[in-house]
Design a protein around this motif. Structure first.
Motif, PDB file in Angstrom:
ATOM      1  N   HIS A 183       0.799  -1.218   0.000  1.00 25.00           N
ATOM      2  CA  HIS A 183       0.000   0.000   0.000  1.00 25.00           C
ATOM      3  C   HIS A 183       0.835   1.274   0.000  1.00 25.00           C
ATOM      4  O   HIS A 183       0.324   2.355  -0.294  1.00 25.00           O
ATOM      5  N   ASN A 184       2.130   1.165   0.336  1.00 26.08           N
ATOM      6  CA  ASN A 184       2.997   2.343   0.337  1.00 26.08           C
ATOM      7  C   ASN A 184       3.768   2.508  -0.961  1.00 26.08           C
ATOM      8  O   ASN A 184       4.505   3.483  -1.119  1.00 26.08           O
ATOM      9  N   LEU A 185       3.615   1.571  -1.888  1.00 21.54           N
ATOM     10  CA  LEU A 185       4.354   1.649  -3.148  1.00 21.54           C
ATOM     11  C   LEU A 185       3.893   2.869  -3.947  1.00 21.54           C
ATOM     12  O   LEU A 185       2.719   3.020  -4.266  1.00 21.54           O
ATOM     13  N   SER A 186       4.853   3.739  -4.280  1.00 22.94           N
ATOM     14  CA  SER A 186       4.525   4.953  -5.029  1.00 22.94           C
ATOM     15  C   SER A 186       5.388   5.130  -6.269  1.00 22.94           C
ATOM     16  O   SER A 186       5.084   5.971  -7.111  1.00 22.94           O
ATOM     17  N   GLY A 187       6.494   4.354  -6.391  1.00 20.75           N
ATOM     18  CA  GLY A 187       7.380   4.495  -7.533  1.00 20.75           C
ATOM     19  C   GLY A 187       7.731   3.166  -8.149  1.00 20.75           C
ATOM     20  O   GLY A 187       8.041   2.200  -7.443  1.00 20.75           O
ATOM     21  N   LEU A 188       7.682   3.089  -9.493  1.00 16.81           N
ATOM     22  CA  LEU A 188       7.992   1.860 -10.209  1.00 16.81           C
ATOM     23  C   LEU A 188       8.854   2.197 -11.420  1.00 16.81           C
ATOM     24  O   LEU A 188       8.512   3.078 -12.204  1.00 16.81           O
ATOM     25  N   SER A 189       9.988   1.492 -11.549  1.00 17.69           N
ATOM     26  CA  SER A 189      10.897   1.700 -12.669  1.00 17.69           C
ATOM     27  C   SER A 189      11.144   0.365 -13.352  1.00 17.69           C
ATOM     28  O   SER A 189      11.541  -0.606 -12.707  1.00 17.69           O
ATOM     29  N   LEU A 190      10.890   0.307 -14.662  1.00 23.95           N
ATOM     30  CA  LEU A 190      11.019  -0.930 -15.428  1.00 23.95           C
ATOM     31  C   LEU A 190      11.914  -0.700 -16.633  1.00 23.95           C
ATOM     32  O   LEU A 190      11.834   0.344 -17.288  1.00 23.95           O
ATOM     33  N   SER A 191      12.761  -1.684 -16.949  1.00 19.42           N
ATOM     34  CA  SER A 191      13.596  -1.571 -18.144  1.00 19.42           C
ATOM     35  C   SER A 191      13.843  -2.941 -18.753  1.00 19.42           C
ATOM     36  O   SER A 191      13.977  -3.942 -18.043  1.00 19.42           O
ATOM     37  N   ASN A 192      13.853  -2.971 -20.097  1.00 24.11           N
ATOM     38  CA  ASN A 192      14.182  -4.173 -20.868  1.00 24.11           C
ATOM     39  C   ASN A 192      13.320  -5.370 -20.499  1.00 24.11           C
ATOM     40  O   ASN A 192      13.825  -6.451 -20.187  1.00 24.11           O
ATOM     41  N   LEU A 193      12.015  -5.175 -20.531  1.00 23.34           N
ATOM     42  CA  LEU A 193      11.141  -6.314 -20.274  1.00 23.34           C
ATOM     43  C   LEU A 193       9.808  -6.145 -21.000  1.00 23.34           C
ATOM     44  O   LEU A 193       9.448  -5.061 -21.450  1.00 23.34           O
ATOM     45  N   GLU A 194       9.109  -7.263 -21.095  1.00 24.85           N
ATOM     46  CA  GLU A 194       7.803  -7.303 -21.767  1.00 24.85           C
ATOM     47  C   GLU A 194       6.769  -7.792 -20.771  1.00 24.85           C
ATOM     48  O   GLU A 194       6.970  -8.792 -20.076  1.00 24.85           O
ATOM     49  N   ILE A 195       5.671  -7.069 -20.711  1.00 26.28           N
ATOM     50  CA  ILE A 195       4.572  -7.456 -19.827  1.00 26.28           C
ATOM     51  C   ILE A 195       3.573  -8.247 -20.653  1.00 26.28           C
ATOM     52  O   ILE A 195       3.031  -7.744 -21.644  1.00 26.28           O
ATOM     53  N   GLU A 196       3.347  -9.472 -20.244  1.00 26.42           N
ATOM     54  CA  GLU A 196       2.495 -10.382 -21.004  1.00 26.42           C
ATOM     55  C   GLU A 196       1.052  -9.876 -21.046  1.00 26.42           C
ATOM     56  O   GLU A 196       0.573  -9.234 -20.089  1.00 26.42           O
ATOM     57  N   PRO A 197       0.329 -10.153 -22.140  1.00 23.01           N
ATOM     58  CA  PRO A 197      -1.059  -9.683 -22.266  1.00 23.01           C
ATOM     59  C   PRO A 197      -1.943 -10.088 -21.094  1.00 23.01           C
ATOM     60  O   PRO A 197      -2.791  -9.311 -20.652  1.00 23.01           O
ATOM     61  N   GLN A 198      -1.741 -11.294 -20.558  1.00 25.76           N
ATOM     62  CA  GLN A 198      -2.591 -11.747 -19.453  1.00 25.76           C
ATOM     63  C   GLN A 198      -2.291 -11.014 -18.154  1.00 25.76           C
ATOM     64  O   GLN A 198      -3.067 -11.121 -17.187  1.00 25.76           O
ATOM     65  N   ASP A 199      -1.177 -10.262 -18.124  1.00 28.08           N
ATOM     66  CA  ASP A 199      -0.806  -9.555 -16.899  1.00 28.08           C
ATOM     67  C   ASP A 199      -1.100  -8.057 -16.970  1.00 28.08           C
ATOM     68  O   ASP A 199      -0.914  -7.343 -15.976  1.00 28.08           O
ATOM     69  N   THR A 200      -1.519  -7.555 -18.122  1.00 27.52           N
ATOM     70  CA  THR A 200      -1.611  -6.104 -18.299  1.00 27.52           C
ATOM     71  C   THR A 200      -2.672  -5.466 -17.398  1.00 27.52           C
ATOM     72  O   THR A 200      -2.442  -4.389 -16.836  1.00 27.52           O
ATOM     73  N   THR A 201      -3.819  -6.097 -17.241  1.00 30.44           N
ATOM     74  CA  THR A 201      -4.879  -5.503 -16.414  1.00 30.44           C
ATOM     75  C   THR A 201      -4.414  -5.346 -14.975  1.00 30.44           C
ATOM     76  O   THR A 201      -4.581  -4.285 -14.351  1.00 30.44           O
ATOM     77  N   THR A 202      -3.790  -6.390 -14.437  1.00 36.34           N
ATOM     78  CA  THR A 202      -3.277  -6.325 -13.064  1.00 36.34           C
ATOM     79  C   THR A 202      -2.197  -5.261 -12.948  1.00 36.34           C
ATOM     80  O   THR A 202      -2.140  -4.512 -11.959  1.00 36.34           O
ATOM     81  N   PHE A 203      -1.333  -5.192 -13.959  1.00 41.02           N
ATOM     82  CA  PHE A 203      -0.248  -4.212 -13.935  1.00 41.02           C
ATOM     83  C   PHE A 203      -0.788  -2.787 -13.918  1.00 41.02           C
ATOM     84  O   PHE A 203      -0.377  -1.963 -13.091  1.00 41.02           O
ATOM     85  N   TRP A 204      -1.720  -2.461 -14.800  1.00 39.66           N
ATOM     86  CA  TRP A 204      -2.228  -1.082 -14.865  1.00 39.66           C
ATOM     87  C   TRP A 204      -3.080  -0.745 -13.645  1.00 39.66           C
ATOM     88  O   TRP A 204      -3.114   0.414 -13.222  1.00 39.66           O
ATOM     89  N   ASP A 205      -3.738  -1.739 -13.057  1.00 43.47           N
ATOM     90  CA  ASP A 205      -4.444  -1.489 -11.794  1.00 43.47           C
ATOM     91  C   ASP A 205      -3.460  -1.057 -10.716  1.00 43.47           C
ATOM     92  O   ASP A 205      -3.739  -0.150  -9.928  1.00 43.47           O
ATOM     93  N   LEU A 206      -2.301  -1.722 -10.682  1.00 40.91           N
ATOM     94  CA  LEU A 206      -1.263  -1.339  -9.726  1.00 40.91           C
ATOM     95  C   LEU A 206      -0.802   0.100  -9.993  1.00 40.91           C
ATOM     96  O   LEU A 206      -0.577   0.881  -9.060  1.00 40.91           O
ATOM     97  N   CYS A 207      -0.666   0.464 -11.254  1.00 38.73           N
ATOM     98  CA  CYS A 207      -0.151   1.794 -11.610  1.00 38.73           C
ATOM     99  C   CYS A 207      -1.076   2.926 -11.177  1.00 38.73           C
ATOM    100  O   CYS A 207      -0.633   4.080 -11.072  1.00 38.73           O
ATOM    101  N   THR A 208      -2.325   2.632 -10.925  1.00 38.56           N
ATOM    102  CA  THR A 208      -3.235   3.694 -10.486  1.00 38.56           C
ATOM    103  C   THR A 208      -2.876   4.237  -9.110  1.00 38.56           C
ATOM    104  O   THR A 208      -3.325   5.326  -8.741  1.00 38.56           O
TER     105      THR A 208
END
Length: 477
Positions: free
Chosen positions: A148-173
């Motif tokens: 719940h305290n996560l506020s910053g995310l840095s990603l490099s050189n990777l691919e987010i699988e289609p089945q994971d995108t909804t969960t990923f963008w929910d986290l980004c909110t």
């Protein structure tokens, strides 16, 4: 009361303040002084840790890691580091970096490494770095929703699988900072708004599912951005969408720092983008055309502008630099390409003389006898920049000209006003500086800490020795 008991270092608060300025080896020595010092400095020694897959003797013992993990605030490890370290909860951990530095010795059959997001309840920043030539990463994002305290995310050189995108963008909110570098991901549906996101670095691999139009849609879904760093390498396609930027209808009213890297934007298109923004403090333009239309669009930002980098911009006219120096009263950092001596000499007064702290420019002079006279006049002008701390003399490689040469015979003594100068870089060809010139620099620039660049080969070693003897870090080629 004896001197030992009266020492300020007997106060834990003082030891804590001192410890923040010591490196790891000095902190380790402090542990051995006495029990009270050991108790004070252990949290500082164990505030950061790096876990390697091999050689394992460089890692702390697992027993010591578990015993002191409650002190950890920053931790980095590779995906093939021992699992016992990776799975240990660290209650105060705020910054975690997970990386793939090279393909593992025994890669999984499908050449995919699975990463579980660890549960560190105080984690604020998570960095995940894939290897450019290594195996792909499959990240299980769902557990991160409990951070719940996560506020910053840095990603490099990777691919987010289609089945994971909804969960990923929910986290980004829930994020305030999102940085991507060479990331492939299907962008979110337009119904999602990222209200919390303030800092966005966007560098996505170009595929149909994340076209530049979709990237722009996503950026517009982040209305509270204060910083936007956007890299796109398909300028021909990007130029089609500049019509989305309309003056007075900026989608990011709080945006103060903007960086655009990528070719293809003309002077007029760039002006349309800048014109749709307001009160920029920091602006970086790389690979685009910068001309009079851009200058006109930039003018409303002059009162707020603090940092400007247009060094690698195309079609930059020398008079633009003079206009900027004469118009931005609070400018602190300026990085530009070529500056013709005649434009500087004939140009209007610079109103940023007291504010400018960093300057990078290629000062150029006409070939022939006029060059020496122009050198002194330009040195006279830049001597008024009395608060400069960092100066870089760069080079415009496509133009045949003489460059600024800091020698006493050219008027170097005029720069005695640079009392605050800390770093000087020469990258405009080989500077023919003499030992007498270096002696003057050391005597007059008392705050000088670092010099680097290209010096003439004839007496290079002598000059390096002089700088180092004066305590100036020297990196001369």
């Amino acid at each position: 009361m004896n001197n030992l008991s009266a020492s300020p270092l007997n106060l834990p608060e003082v030891r804590d303040m001192v410890g923040k300025h010591l490196d790891r080896s000095d902190l380790a020595r402090c542990l051995c002084v006495c029990r009270s010092w050991h108790a004070s400095f252990v949290p500082l020694v164990w505030s950061t840790a790096s876990i390697l897959p091999e050689p394992t003797h460089l890692n702390p013992s697992l027993e010591a890691f578990i015993r002191h993990c409650h002190h950890l605030k920053e931790l980095s490890y590779t995906v093939d580091a021992p699992r016992e370290y990776r799975s240990t909860p660290c209650p105060k951990l705020s910054d975690l970096q997970v990386s793939v530095t090279q393909p593992p010795a025994n890669p999984p059959p499908n050449d995919t490494v699975v990463i579980d997001i660890p549960q560190h309840e105080q984690l604020r920043t998570l960095r995940i770095k894939g290897a450019e030539m290594g195996p792909s990463l499959r990240i299980i994002w769902k557990p991160a929703h409990h951070l719940h305290n996560l506020s910053g995310l840095s990603l490099s050189n990777l691919e987010i699988e289609p089945q994971d995108t909804t969960t990923f963008w929910d986290l980004c909110t829930q994020l305030e900072v999102l940085q991507t570098a060479n990331v492939s991901v299907e962008l979110p549906v337009q119904s999602i708004t990222f209200d919390r996101l303030m800092c966005l670095g966007l560098n996505l691999s170009l595929k149909p599912r994340n076209s530049l139009e979709r990237q722009l849609d996503f950026i517009i879904q982040c209305p509270n951005l204060t910083l936007l760093h956007w890299i796109n390498l398909d300028g021909e396609l990007a130029s089609r969408y500049t019509g989305r930027f309309k003056p007075g209808t900026c989608a990011w009213p709080n945006l103060r720092e903007f960086s655009l890297i990528g070719p293809g934007f003309s002077d007029e298109q760039l002006a349309q983008i800048i014109g749709a923004m307001r009160d920029l403090k920091t602006l970086e333009i790389i690979g685009c055309e910068v001309g009079l239309s851009f200058l006109a669009a930039l003018r409303p930002h002059f009162p707020s502008l603090r940092s400007l980098d247009i060094s690698d911009a195309n079609a930059l006219t020398p008079t633009i630099t003079s206009h900027i120096l004469a118009s931005c009263s609070d400018l602190e950092s300026l990085v530009v390409g070529h500056c013709m001596s005649q434009d500087i000499i004939d140009g209007p007064p610079w109103i940023c003389e007291n504010s400018l702290k960093e300057l990078t420019a290629a000062f150029m002079f006409p070939l022939g006898d006029a060059a020496v006279h122009h050198q002194r006049q330009v040195l006279q002008r830049i001597s008024r920049l009395t608060n400069l701390k960092k100066v870089t003399l760069s080079q415009a490689y496509d133009i045949d000209a003489c460059y600024l040469d800091l020698r006493l015979e050219n008027g170097l003594e005029l720069l005695a006003t640079w009392k605050n100068l800390e770093k000087l870089s020469f990258y405009a060809g080989f500077h023919h500086v003499s030992a007498r010139d270096v002696e003057w620099m050391i005597d007059n620039w008392k705050n000088l800490k670092e010099v680097d660049g290209y010096f003439n080969q004839r007496n290079r070693d002598e000059l390096i020795a002089m700088f180092r003897a004066a305590g100036v870090k020297c990196r001369i080629f």
